[in-house]
Design an enzyme around this catalytic site. Sequence first.
Site, PDB file in Angstrom:
ATOM      1  N   GLU A 312      34.348 -10.361  20.499  1.00 41.53           N
ATOM      2  CA  GLU A 312      35.722 -10.832  20.651  1.00 41.53           C
ATOM      3  C   GLU A 312      35.891 -12.266  20.160  1.00 41.53           C
ATOM      4  O   GLU A 312      36.471 -13.107  20.839  1.00 41.53           O
ATOM      5  CB  GLU A 312      36.163 -10.703  22.115  1.00 41.53           C
ATOM      6  CG  GLU A 312      36.146  -9.254  22.595  1.00 41.53           C
ATOM      7  CD  GLU A 312      36.674  -9.066  24.011  1.00 41.53           C
ATOM      8  OE1 GLU A 312      36.532  -9.985  24.828  1.00 41.53           O
ATOM      9  OE2 GLU A 312      37.224  -7.993  24.272  1.00 41.53           O
ATOM     10  N   ASP A 386      35.058  -0.736  28.910  1.00 40.13           N
ATOM     11  CA  ASP A 386      35.402  -2.032  29.489  1.00 40.13           C
ATOM     12  C   ASP A 386      36.016  -1.887  30.879  1.00 40.13           C
ATOM     13  O   ASP A 386      37.233  -1.960  31.016  1.00 40.13           O
ATOM     14  CB  ASP A 386      36.385  -2.759  28.565  1.00 40.13           C
ATOM     15  CG  ASP A 386      36.543  -4.220  28.939  1.00 40.13           C
ATOM     16  OD1 ASP A 386      35.803  -4.676  29.814  1.00 40.13           O
ATOM     17  OD2 ASP A 386      37.417  -4.891  28.357  1.00 40.13           O
ATOM     18  N   GLU A 408      26.670  -5.465  35.229  1.00 42.51           N
ATOM     19  CA  GLU A 408      27.880  -6.295  35.335  1.00 42.51           C
ATOM     20  C   GLU A 408      29.029  -5.420  35.823  1.00 42.51           C
ATOM     21  O   GLU A 408      29.465  -4.499  35.127  1.00 42.51           O
ATOM     22  CB  GLU A 408      28.224  -6.925  33.975  1.00 42.51           C
ATOM     23  CG  GLU A 408      29.467  -7.807  34.038  1.00 42.51           C
ATOM     24  CD  GLU A 408      29.757  -8.550  32.727  1.00 42.51           C
ATOM     25  OE1 GLU A 408      28.835  -9.096  32.112  1.00 42.51           O
ATOM     26  OE2 GLU A 408      30.937  -8.566  32.321  1.00 42.51           O
ATOM     27  N   GLU A 414      41.261  -6.317  36.647  1.00 37.77           N
ATOM     28  CA  GLU A 414      41.932  -6.391  35.348  1.00 37.77           C
ATOM     29  C   GLU A 414      42.607  -5.072  34.993  1.00 37.77           C
ATOM     30  O   GLU A 414      43.731  -5.054  34.491  1.00 37.77           O
ATOM     31  CB  GLU A 414      40.907  -6.765  34.263  1.00 37.77           C
ATOM     32  CG  GLU A 414      41.490  -6.749  32.863  1.00 37.77           C
ATOM     33  CD  GLU A 414      40.466  -7.119  31.783  1.00 37.77           C
ATOM     34  OE1 GLU A 414      39.321  -7.456  32.112  1.00 37.77           O
ATOM     35  OE2 GLU A 414      40.847  -7.062  30.593  1.00 37.77           O
ATOM     36  N   TRP A 563      41.663  -1.328  19.671  1.00 31.36           N
ATOM     37  CA  TRP A 563      42.386  -1.969  20.767  1.00 31.36           C
ATOM     38  C   TRP A 563      43.645  -1.167  21.125  1.00 31.36           C
ATOM     39  O   TRP A 563      44.419  -1.574  21.969  1.00 31.36           O
ATOM     40  CB  TRP A 563      42.802  -3.404  20.398  1.00 31.36           C
ATOM     41  CG  TRP A 563      41.659  -4.379  20.349  1.00 31.36           C
ATOM     42  CD1 TRP A 563      40.374  -4.163  20.780  1.00 31.36           C
ATOM     43  CD2 TRP A 563      41.684  -5.723  19.853  1.00 31.36           C
ATOM     44  NE1 TRP A 563      39.598  -5.276  20.573  1.00 31.36           N
ATOM     45  CE2 TRP A 563      40.373  -6.256  20.003  1.00 31.36           C
ATOM     46  CE3 TRP A 563      42.675  -6.531  19.293  1.00 31.36           C
ATOM     47  CZ2 TRP A 563      40.038  -7.555  19.615  1.00 31.36           C
ATOM     48  CZ3 TRP A 563      42.335  -7.836  18.910  1.00 31.36           C
ATOM     49  CH2 TRP A 563      41.029  -8.337  19.076  1.00 31.36           C
TER      50      TRP A 563
HETATM   51  C1  GCV Z   1      36.238 -12.674  29.182  1.00 28.79           C
HETATM   52  C2  GCV Z   1      37.647  -7.710  28.223  1.00 28.79           C
HETATM   53  C3  GCV Z   1      38.639  -8.635  28.829  1.00 28.79           C
HETATM   54  C4  GCV Z   1      38.430 -10.065  28.334  1.00 28.79           C
HETATM   55  C5  GCV Z   1      36.987 -10.458  28.660  1.00 28.79           C
HETATM   56  C6  GCV Z   1      36.055  -9.468  27.984  1.00 28.79           C
HETATM   57  C7  GCV Z   1      34.602  -9.758  28.301  1.00 28.79           C
HETATM   58  O1  GCV Z   1      37.873  -7.573  26.855  1.00 28.79           O
HETATM   59  O2  GCV Z   1      39.925  -8.209  28.542  1.00 28.79           O
HETATM   60  O3  GCV Z   1      39.340 -10.898  28.991  1.00 28.79           O
HETATM   61  O4  GCV Z   1      36.726 -11.767  28.224  1.00 28.79           O
HETATM   62  O5  GCV Z   1      36.350  -8.177  28.444  1.00 28.79           O
HETATM   63  O6  GCV Z   1      34.088  -9.119  29.197  1.00 28.79           O
HETATM   64  O7  GCV Z   1      34.007 -10.614  27.669  1.00 28.79           O
END
Ligand code: GCV
Length: 722
Positions: A312, A386, A408, A414, A563
């Site tokens: 990302e 995710d 993790e 979220e 996405w």
């Molecule tokens: C911290 C997802 C979330 C992001 C997060 C990413 C990650 O894509 O939307 O906000 O970034 O996971 O775990 O690194």
Amino acid sequence: MDNKLKISGIVLFLTILFVSGVHAENGYELWLRYNPLENQSVANDYKKSLKEVVVFGNSETSEAIKKELSIGLKGLLSVEYKVGSNAEVDNCLVVGTPKNSPFIAQLSINEKLQKLGDEGYLIYTIDKGAKQRIVIASQTEIGALYGTFHFLRLLQTQQNISDLKIEESPKTTHRLLNHWDNLDRTVERGYAGFSIWDWHKLPDFIDTRYVDYARANASVGINGAVVNNVNANALILTDQYLHKLLALAKVFRPYGVKVYLTARFSAPIEIGGLSTADPLDANVINWWNEKAKEIYSIIPDFGGFLVKANSEGQPGPQQYGRNHADGANMLAKAVAPFGGVVMWRAFVYDNNVPDDRAKQAYNEFQPLDGKFPENVFVQVKNGAIDFQPREPFHPLFGAMPKTPLMMEFQITQEYLGCATHLVYLAPLYEECLDADTYVKGEGSTVAKVVDGSLNSHKYSGMAGVSNIGNDINWCGHPFAQANWYAYGRLAWNPENSSEQIADEWIRQTFTNNQKFIDVVKPMMMNSRETAVNYMTPLGLHHQMAWNHHWGPGPWVNIGRLDWTSPYYSKADSFGIGFDRSSKGSNAVSQYSTSVKDKFDKLESCPEEFLLWFHHVPWDYKLKNGQTLWNGMVDKYYGGAESVKKMQNDWESIKGLIDNERFYHVSQLLNIQANEAIWWRNACLLYFQQFSKQPIPANYEQPNKALDYYQNLKFRFVPGISN
Ligand code: GCV
């Protein structure tokens, strides 16, 4: 109850509270409330067994033990204890280690304590009968602190303490919270206010919240905190911030919580003045070695680095033609002399859209198994996409036996309704931990991979993406506290039961009243399935709104293909679901044979993962005889109905707890009920375009058209930079 009536009841309550100035519970105390025990006869028995309290040692940790016992026992039993040091009295509680207490040293428990390890402890009733004593002992004072919290939990949950023989030790070595907190105090995916780290006022101003944070973590065995976001700012590694971090480390240390940092891979360029961050470049290696030396000279017990690289938009070794092991190993060498670890995240995905994003982490990391030194963890999200409401376990858990894999989990919600939906996440964590990888035959569970026992690793661990912010109740939703609590209890022992954890959390956080527990425990236990049903049933995933991820967005079609929501649903006139079978993307091949075979065949694939692994025709017959379309409708409606039931259940316990938290939850349930209907209607109307089938007439029909939902726009949703 009618919504208008409910709201006027709430307004009336809040007005009375304001006008009368009555102190009500605001949730700040979390599960460490220590309110007077409700059952007087139990309280009287405790008082008889606890005539004196003796805590050995003078360290800061021993002082923390004394403080916790004083607050706890005063609250629970309304007795002011002066903590003494003479263990030769009857009916006392004795806390200590063989080193700080001659009394404990002569108890012939040394061998046992050694077996329990540095963080383990025992709680024994000795000299039973009239002279009864309770001993909390450990090799270390941190272990004794953990034992103290365990003992206080027994009292808070009104357990019998007349014949204790408890021996406990954590199954994992590293039990961490990951804060996605930015230096400007915003929190990525945070729904409970701003960051609790007040960097601007640190190091000189120490918020008492830091102490309470450390207490809460220690009470569930969390022993580390990565304090900054994985999308990191290199400034955290500068001298100025390291001294701020030191101030936090000093507060946390007595509670056994180490500080860790996310290291931005390009820091040698951004704050080091180098022209490259290539992990094989001598100057870069030297820069990190010197940085590690500097950090450890300031914070000798610094835990180590977490890294998000080449994911990302984050920088990483691949920019220099190197792989993840090259990057991780360079950092690991820098911290190894000081006992530090590196947690290298497997959440990576390529700049080029792959055939199936779910396969990427495995493809990149599995070939690196055996290429890391022992102080490197590969940190793997529970599922391959995710943190979705439901994902099958990540295939890497069965595929890297030579590498310690750190689990993790996401504690912050979220994808599960932010801080307005009541979703108890322990069943999600448990489902993943209990999943069987079959790599070494039946019983090779993810829990055994994570606790290191399956592959005999020295280090083992779990990371939980924190849901903590500066809201008065820490987590936004009063029930979101349960997810922090449960995460800690499962990190301590990945085989703990989510139901048992819910039971003890409710008793400590709310009440021991059985009626309350009988209503609220099932409500919590079912809440995750409920959310799955109204959001993404039957293995659907990634159907949420763009960017902020709050609310439904099955139509989202912006940005790179992986996405978008249709990339995952693959809804078309034939059916719905992502074909990851051997006839499709073949992601199933990343699992061991028996798991692969189960997921690969439509008939044996568990229905909760049906659309994760298969593209299924709309008229496919589900196990209960319904067609896929009708079954999906039923799940969505069932989910929304279950939230109504949660509302009714919650109303039924009114009066059994304080009004403040009662009304807080009641208002949030109202929001959740509306949002569950929103999810249901938006998703079904969208998918109906493809199924071309009606929502059967016995269901209340959506009262808005699809374009209404598609045109809803929301700004300033928390958790992202708007
Ligand atoms: C911290 C997802 C979330 C992001 C997060 C990413 C990650 O894509 O939307 O906000 O970034 O996971 O775990 O690194």
